[in-house]
Design a protein around this motif. Structure first.
Motif, PDB file in Angstrom:
ATOM      1  N   ASP A   1       0.867   4.117  -3.023  1.00  0.00           N
ATOM      2  CA  ASP A   1       0.953   5.523  -2.438  1.00  0.00           C
ATOM      3  C   ASP A   1       1.547   6.114  -3.602  1.00  0.00           C
ATOM      4  O   ASP A   1       0.984   7.388  -3.168  1.00  0.00           O
TER       5      ASP A   1
ATOM      6  N   THR B   1      -3.237  10.295  -4.332  1.00  0.00           N
ATOM      7  CA  THR B   1      -3.377   9.045  -2.958  1.00  0.00           C
ATOM      8  C   THR B   1      -3.996   7.622  -3.437  1.00  0.00           C
ATOM      9  O   THR B   1      -4.536   7.777  -4.542  1.00  0.00           O
ATOM     10  N   LEU B   2      -3.865   6.213  -3.288  1.00  0.00           N
ATOM     11  CA  LEU B   2      -4.375   5.138  -3.000  1.00  0.00           C
ATOM     12  C   LEU B   2      -5.359   5.112  -2.709  1.00  0.00           C
ATOM     13  O   LEU B   2      -7.044   4.632  -4.046  1.00  0.00           O
TER      14      LEU B   2
ATOM     15  N   GLN C   1       0.903  -0.945  -0.412  1.00  0.00           N
ATOM     16  CA  GLN C   1       0.250   0.248   0.073  1.00  0.00           C
ATOM     17  C   GLN C   1       1.356   1.076   0.257  1.00  0.00           C
ATOM     18  O   GLN C   1       0.764   2.454  -0.458  1.00  0.00           O
TER      19      GLN C   1
END
Length: 158
Positions: A33, A43-44, A29
């Protein structure tokens, strides 16, 4: 005083797998990101919002449904959508059927940003996840993830 339930501690192997799962989840993640922010200014979570809106009928979703789909709190979704709205990627519309509800709607600019970001994001997902696994491992991984997701979604959160 009620007797305390005995704890069913994780075995050494389960502990090893659990800690690796946490590390992989965090590392993946964080890398995805960071790459999206550096390359595309998203952003993710924002990328996920744009993806789900792009796939929804009419490129719109109720805010509550979007929060459930992206798996974020309603307050975090509201913050992220506000940023996307400020950048012109999403707009909010009042829901005629429910005056308290709102729709999040993907704008043409949001679709354009998503189209630009998608190839690089997919390349990163492929590099950091799927290219490291055999076809058989991907199939097993998918089966495992389906079992875990189903169990978590079927069990009410406290």
């Amino acid at each position: 005083m009620a007797a305390m339930n005995a704890v069913n501690w994780l075995s050494e192997e389960e502990q090893r797998v659990w800690r690796r799962f946490l590390a992989v989840n965090s590392l993946l993640q964080e890398r995805l990101d960071r790459d999206l922010q550096r390359r595309d200014g998203l952003t993710l979570v924002e990328y996920a919002i744009l993806v789900h809106l792009s796939e929804a009928e009419g490129q719109r979703m109720r805010m509550r449904s979007l929060a459930d789909t992206v798996i974020v709190s309603k307050s975090r979704l509201s913050h992220q959508v506000a940023r996307l709205e400020r950048d012109g990627y999403v707009r909010r519309e009042s829901c005629v059927e429910d005056r308290r509800g709102f729709w999040a709607v993907l704008t043409e600019e949001g679709a354009k940003v998503l189209r630009a970001a998608a190839p690089g994001h997919v390349a990163q997902v492929r590099e950091h996840l799927f290219d490291r696994l055999t076809e058989e491992q991907v199939a097993r991984f998918g089966e495992i993830m389906a079992v875990l997701e189903s169990g978590l979604r079927d069990t009410p959160a406290d």
